[in-house]
Design a protein around this motif. Structure first.
Motif, PDB file in Angstrom:
ATOM      1  N   UNK A  21      37.803 -25.227  92.847  1.00  0.00           N
ATOM      2  CA  UNK A  21      36.868 -25.734  91.854  1.00  0.00           C
ATOM      3  C   UNK A  21      35.686 -24.781  91.734  1.00  0.00           C
ATOM      4  N   UNK A  22      35.103 -24.733  90.554  1.00  0.00           N
ATOM      5  CA  UNK A  22      33.917 -23.917  90.319  1.00  0.00           C
ATOM      6  C   UNK A  22      32.944 -24.727  89.479  1.00  0.00           C
ATOM      7  N   UNK A  23      31.752 -24.921  90.024  1.00  0.00           N
ATOM      8  CA  UNK A  23      30.699 -25.632  89.306  1.00  0.00           C
ATOM      9  C   UNK A  23      29.696 -24.619  88.784  1.00  0.00           C
ATOM     10  N   UNK A  24      29.429 -24.675  87.489  1.00  0.00           N
ATOM     11  CA  UNK A  24      28.498 -23.755  86.849  1.00  0.00           C
ATOM     12  C   UNK A  24      27.226 -24.502  86.470  1.00  0.00           C
ATOM     13  N   UNK A  25      26.101 -23.852  86.709  1.00  0.00           N
ATOM     14  CA  UNK A  25      24.827 -24.469  86.352  1.00  0.00           C
ATOM     15  C   UNK A  25      23.817 -23.413  85.956  1.00  0.00           C
ATOM     16  N   UNK A  26      22.764 -23.855  85.218  1.00  0.00           N
ATOM     17  CA  UNK A  26      21.696 -22.959  84.828  1.00  0.00           C
ATOM     18  C   UNK A  26      22.000 -22.171  83.571  1.00  0.00           C
ATOM     19  N   UNK A  27      20.960 -21.751  82.905  1.00  0.00           N
ATOM     20  CA  UNK A  27      21.081 -20.844  81.768  1.00  0.00           C
ATOM     21  C   UNK A  27      22.165 -21.210  80.781  1.00  0.00           C
ATOM     22  N   UNK A  28      23.089 -20.287  80.575  1.00  0.00           N
ATOM     23  CA  UNK A  28      24.166 -20.455  79.601  1.00  0.00           C
ATOM     24  C   UNK A  28      25.444 -21.020  80.211  1.00  0.00           C
ATOM     25  N   UNK A  29      25.318 -21.681  81.342  1.00  0.00           N
ATOM     26  CA  UNK A  29      26.488 -22.200  82.050  1.00  0.00           C
ATOM     27  C   UNK A  29      27.378 -23.011  81.123  1.00  0.00           C
ATOM     28  N   UNK A  30      28.687 -22.689  81.161  1.00  0.00           N
ATOM     29  CA  UNK A  30      29.659 -23.443  80.401  1.00  0.00           C
ATOM     30  C   UNK A  30      29.816 -23.027  78.961  1.00  0.00           C
ATOM     31  N   UNK A  31      29.055 -22.084  78.476  1.00  0.00           N
ATOM     32  CA  UNK A  31      29.102 -21.715  77.066  1.00  0.00           C
ATOM     33  C   UNK A  31      29.967 -20.483  76.792  1.00  0.00           C
ATOM     34  N   UNK A  32      30.583 -19.956  77.822  1.00  0.00           N
ATOM     35  CA  UNK A  32      31.373 -18.748  77.667  1.00  0.00           C
ATOM     36  C   UNK A  32      32.704 -18.892  78.391  1.00  0.00           C
ATOM     37  N   UNK A  33      33.566 -17.910  78.216  1.00  0.00           N
ATOM     38  CA  UNK A  33      34.839 -17.899  78.926  1.00  0.00           C
ATOM     39  C   UNK A  33      34.584 -17.845  80.429  1.00  0.00           C
ATOM     40  N   UNK A  34      35.528 -18.391  81.181  1.00  0.00           N
ATOM     41  CA  UNK A  34      35.430 -18.411  82.637  1.00  0.00           C
ATOM     42  C   UNK A  34      36.718 -17.839  83.220  1.00  0.00           C
TER      43      UNK A  34
END
Length: 121
Positions: A21-34
């Protein structure tokens, strides 16, 4: 600044499964390809899998051969890597990345600290 935190690594026997699992946070988190990358001892870092911003497009490294599945829940800023039929050569540190692009191919801009996956024979 985007913070990526991986979890789910561990030790598993060959033929077994793990879900990273990978949790993204801050700034532009989640708005781009991963994407997921990995690096084994003494080897170069290699691409494992990527998903576009929407999750509608995915791609895999040649070695995956149908064993791994990448997915994401956009609303929760989460990315997953389901790994099945693991082999000892899958042993590596697995890194989550967020891309500079929304579509594939990805271009990593941010990296997590990694999670160790060890597959015993």
């Amino acid at each position: 600044q985007v913070l990526l935190v991986e979890s789910g690594g561990g030790v598993v026997q060959a033929g077994g499964s793990l879900r990273l699992s990978c949790a993204a946070s801050g700034g532009t988190a989640g708005h781009f390809a991963m994407a997921w990358y990995r690096q084994a001892p003494g080897k170069e870092r290699e691409f494992v899998a990527a998903t576009s911003w929407s999750g509608g497009s995915v791609g895999y490294g040649d070695f995956v051969k149908g064993r791994f599945t990448i997915s994401r829940i956009v609303a929760e800023n989460m990315v997953y890597l389901q790994m099945n039929r693991l082999k000892p050569e899958d042993t590596a540190v697995y890194y989550c990345t967020q891309s500079r692009t929304r579509t594939l191919p990805d271009d990593p801009a941010y990296w997590g600290q990694g999670t160790q996956v060890t597959v015993s024979s």
